[in-house]
Design a protein around this motif. Structure first.
Motif, PDB file in Angstrom:
ATOM      1  N   GLY A 281      17.406  -0.529  -4.033  1.00  0.00           N
ATOM      2  CA  GLY A 281      17.861  -0.319  -2.927  1.00  0.00           C
ATOM      3  C   GLY A 281      17.072   0.377  -1.731  1.00  0.00           C
ATOM      4  N   LYS A 282      17.398   1.221  -1.950  1.00  0.00           N
ATOM      5  CA  LYS A 282      16.770   1.987  -0.229  1.00  0.00           C
ATOM      6  C   LYS A 282      15.085   1.644  -0.731  1.00  0.00           C
ATOM      7  CE  LYS A 282      16.944   6.163  -1.391  1.00  0.00           C
ATOM      8  NZ  LYS A 282      18.134   6.398  -2.581  1.00  0.00           N
TER       9      LYS A 282
ATOM     10  N   SER B   9       8.141  -4.279  -3.871  1.00  0.00           N
ATOM     11  CA  SER B   9       8.377  -3.858  -2.471  1.00  0.00           C
ATOM     12  C   SER B   9       9.717  -4.557  -2.282  1.00  0.00           C
ATOM     13  CB  SER B   9       7.419  -4.424  -1.765  1.00  0.00           C
ATOM     14  OG  SER B   9       7.225  -5.655  -1.274  1.00  0.00           O
ATOM     15  N   LEU B  10      10.435  -6.115  -1.797  1.00  0.00           N
ATOM     16  CA  LEU B  10      11.209  -6.620  -1.658  1.00  0.00           C
ATOM     17  C   LEU B  10      11.733  -6.613  -3.217  1.00  0.00           C
ATOM     18  CD1 LEU B  10      10.105  -9.470   0.970  1.00  0.00           C
ATOM     19  CD2 LEU B  10      11.158  -7.111   0.969  1.00  0.00           C
TER      20      LEU B  10
ATOM     21  N   GLN C  29       1.139  -1.444   0.364  1.00  0.00           N
ATOM     22  CA  GLN C  29      -0.021  -0.005   0.069  1.00  0.00           C
ATOM     23  C   GLN C  29       1.134   1.180   0.144  1.00  0.00           C
ATOM     24  OE1 GLN C  29      -2.407  -0.314   3.520  1.00  0.00           O
ATOM     25  NE2 GLN C  29      -4.781   0.142   1.689  1.00  0.00           N
ATOM     26  N   ASP C  30       2.070   0.603   0.605  1.00  0.00           N
ATOM     27  CA  ASP C  30       3.117   2.553   0.607  1.00  0.00           C
ATOM     28  C   ASP C  30       3.561   2.460  -1.150  1.00  0.00           C
ATOM     29  OD1 ASP C  30       5.265   3.284   2.865  1.00  0.00           O
ATOM     30  OD2 ASP C  30       5.433   4.059   1.162  1.00  0.00           O
TER      31      ASP C  30
ATOM     32  N   ALA D 289      10.894  -2.246   2.465  1.00  0.00           N
ATOM     33  CA  ALA D 289      10.549  -3.437   3.171  1.00  0.00           C
ATOM     34  C   ALA D 289      10.928  -4.003   3.547  1.00  0.00           C
ATOM     35  CB  ALA D 289      10.017  -4.190   1.515  1.00  0.00           C
ATOM     36  N   ILE D 290      12.341  -4.424   3.848  1.00  0.00           N
ATOM     37  CA  ILE D 290      12.755  -5.521   4.478  1.00  0.00           C
ATOM     38  C   ILE D 290      12.433  -4.674   6.227  1.00  0.00           C
ATOM     39  CG2 ILE D 290      15.202  -6.840   4.864  1.00  0.00           C
ATOM     40  CD1 ILE D 290      15.708  -6.525   2.080  1.00  0.00           C
ATOM     41  N   ASN D 291      12.431  -4.031   6.243  1.00  0.00           N
ATOM     42  CA  ASN D 291      12.871  -3.057   7.522  1.00  0.00           C
ATOM     43  C   ASN D 291      11.501  -3.435   7.844  1.00  0.00           C
ATOM     44  OD1 ASN D 291      15.106  -2.923   8.010  1.00  0.00           O
ATOM     45  ND2 ASN D 291      14.814  -0.378   7.049  1.00  0.00           N
TER      46      ASN D 291
END
Ligand code: PSV
Ligand code: MN
Length: 396
Positions: free
Chosen positions: A129-130, A123-124, A115-116, A135-137
């Protein structure tokens, strides 16, 4: 109380004649556990509009109240799946206590990677990369939430994919996904699992990163034994033989969970068993068959539905009843005769064994089990008479 005793006796003796161990069936039915989704209790819509319902839960506490009510009337829904950030709170310990005080536990934690606005291109698997790191965080934060809530499953679905040929490099996206998942997997607590959910399209319409069970399975194999496949019944192309996928994953020891719902076309999220009850029965038939053959599996049975037309809590109770009924029918399949007819190559009789169980009216058995569990014989009717809905419509 309904007088079901006579019909129960008749059903029991006819099942016993076929060699079904009725008390074992009843024990299994009492042990069935279904997790309901927090997002099924709040307002939702189609991609065209949101239709609000009076009294629908507006925050995580109200969602827990409704899930607890479903558990109260069915006796088999002791946990609620949470979706982050939809269900975020500033005090997880207090939420855990609140939930336990109402008699239910937090279940699978679902990160939201779709959704972001930053996830527009994934996402992943995002090319940036940022964004991948963000997404990982987010998933790592969900692992921390799971720790605080004593939940054991992280249930992961990605909307990642592309809309146009040439938009991105499919192999590179695959590598990004594998690297991101590895980082997530390495951060799981020892007793936690990650359930990887696939879906063949939507929101992406050209390619989807985890499009089918084979891709999910392959990712899980690369990650390790705490990564398991999650089968959402609405995530397959029309005509897909879902029960075969279930049988295959069970045999490989890689089936970790379900998202129950039903569909007519695609990911319709309709009431489980409402469109194709026979298909649903055949799925449970594989589950029971594997169990009877001694295959041990730790499968999270979860509902993934949000309803816009039906009243939400009633719909959830109806879904739970459908699941319970279908499981009961799968439990009464005469497996000894089925094996014999299969060996004898008697296709007619083998199929008849299956349809006979499916067509059996199992209601008296369900009444018996519910009575012994101390829950209403007719949970939906009980709920309608309870005044709960009217109460929350005023309070909320
Ligand atoms: C995606 O369609 C999905 O099935 C995933 O499980 C999500 O978490 C859920 O629906 C959100 O409604
Ligand atoms: Mn799902």
């Amino acid at each position: 109380m309904r007088d079901y005793k006579t019909s129960y006796k008749i059903l029991k003796s006819s099942l016993e004649e076929k060699g079904v161990n009725v008390s074992k069936v009843e024990k299994k039915l009492k042990a069935l556990k279904i997790e309901t989704p927090s997002w099924g209790y709040s307002d939702s819509g189609t991609r065209f509009a949101i239709f609000k319902q009076k009294g629908a839960a507006k925050n995580v506490k109200e969602k827990i109240q409704d899930a607890a009510e479903v558990h109260k009337v069915t006796g088999i829904c002791p946990s609620i799946a949470l979706h982050i950030p939809w269900d975020v709170t500033d005090n997880w310990n207090a939420l855990l206590e609140y939930s336990l005080s109402l008699g239910i536990k937090p279940g699978a934690i679902n990160p939201n990677l779709f959704q972001d606005p930053d996830y527009k291109l994934g996402s992943l698997c995002n090319p940036d990369g940022k964004v991948r790191k963000k997404a990982i965080n987010h998933v790592l934060e969900c692992i921390d939430i799971a720790k605080a809530l004593k939940s054991k499953d992280i249930s992961l679905w990605l909307g990642d994919g592309t809309n146009y040929p040439g938009q991105d490099d499919m192999r590179e996206r695959k590598h990004r996904l594998e690297d991101s998942l590895k980082e997530i997997y390495d951060n799981l607590q020892d007793d936690m699992r990650i359930l990887i959910e696939y879906k063949f399209f939507e929101p992406a319409f050209y390619n989807t990163e985890i499009a089918d069970w084979g891709m999910a399975y392959n990712l899980c194999m690369k990650l390790g034994n705490r990564a398991m496949v999650l089968v959402d019944l609405g995530h397959h192309a029309l005509g897909t033989n879902i029960e075969q996928i279930v049988a295959y994953l069970l045999d490989e020891g890689k089936l970790g969970g379900f998202h129950f719902n039903n569909k007519k076309y695609a990911d319709d999220d309709l009431t489980v068993g409402s469109i194709n009850p026979y298909e649903f029965f055949l799925i449970f038939n594989e589950l029971v068959s594997a169990e009877e053959d001694g295959i041990k599996a730790d499968i999270a049975y979860m509902i993934d539905q949000c309803h816009n037309l039906k009243p939400k809590i009633e719909e959830m109770i109806q879904s739970v009843e459908n699941i319970q009924k279908t499981y009961a029918k799968a439990l009464i399949v005469d497996r000894k005769s089925l094996k014999k007819f299969q060996q004898d190559e008697d296709i007619i009789m083998a199929e008849k064994i299956i349809t006979e169980a499916f067509e059996t009216d199992i209601t008296p058995l369900l009444f018996k089990v519910r009575e012994e569990m101390g829950v209403p014989l007719d949970p939906l009717e009980f709920f309608r008479d309870s005044g709960y809905l009217e109460k929350i419509q005023i309070q909320r």
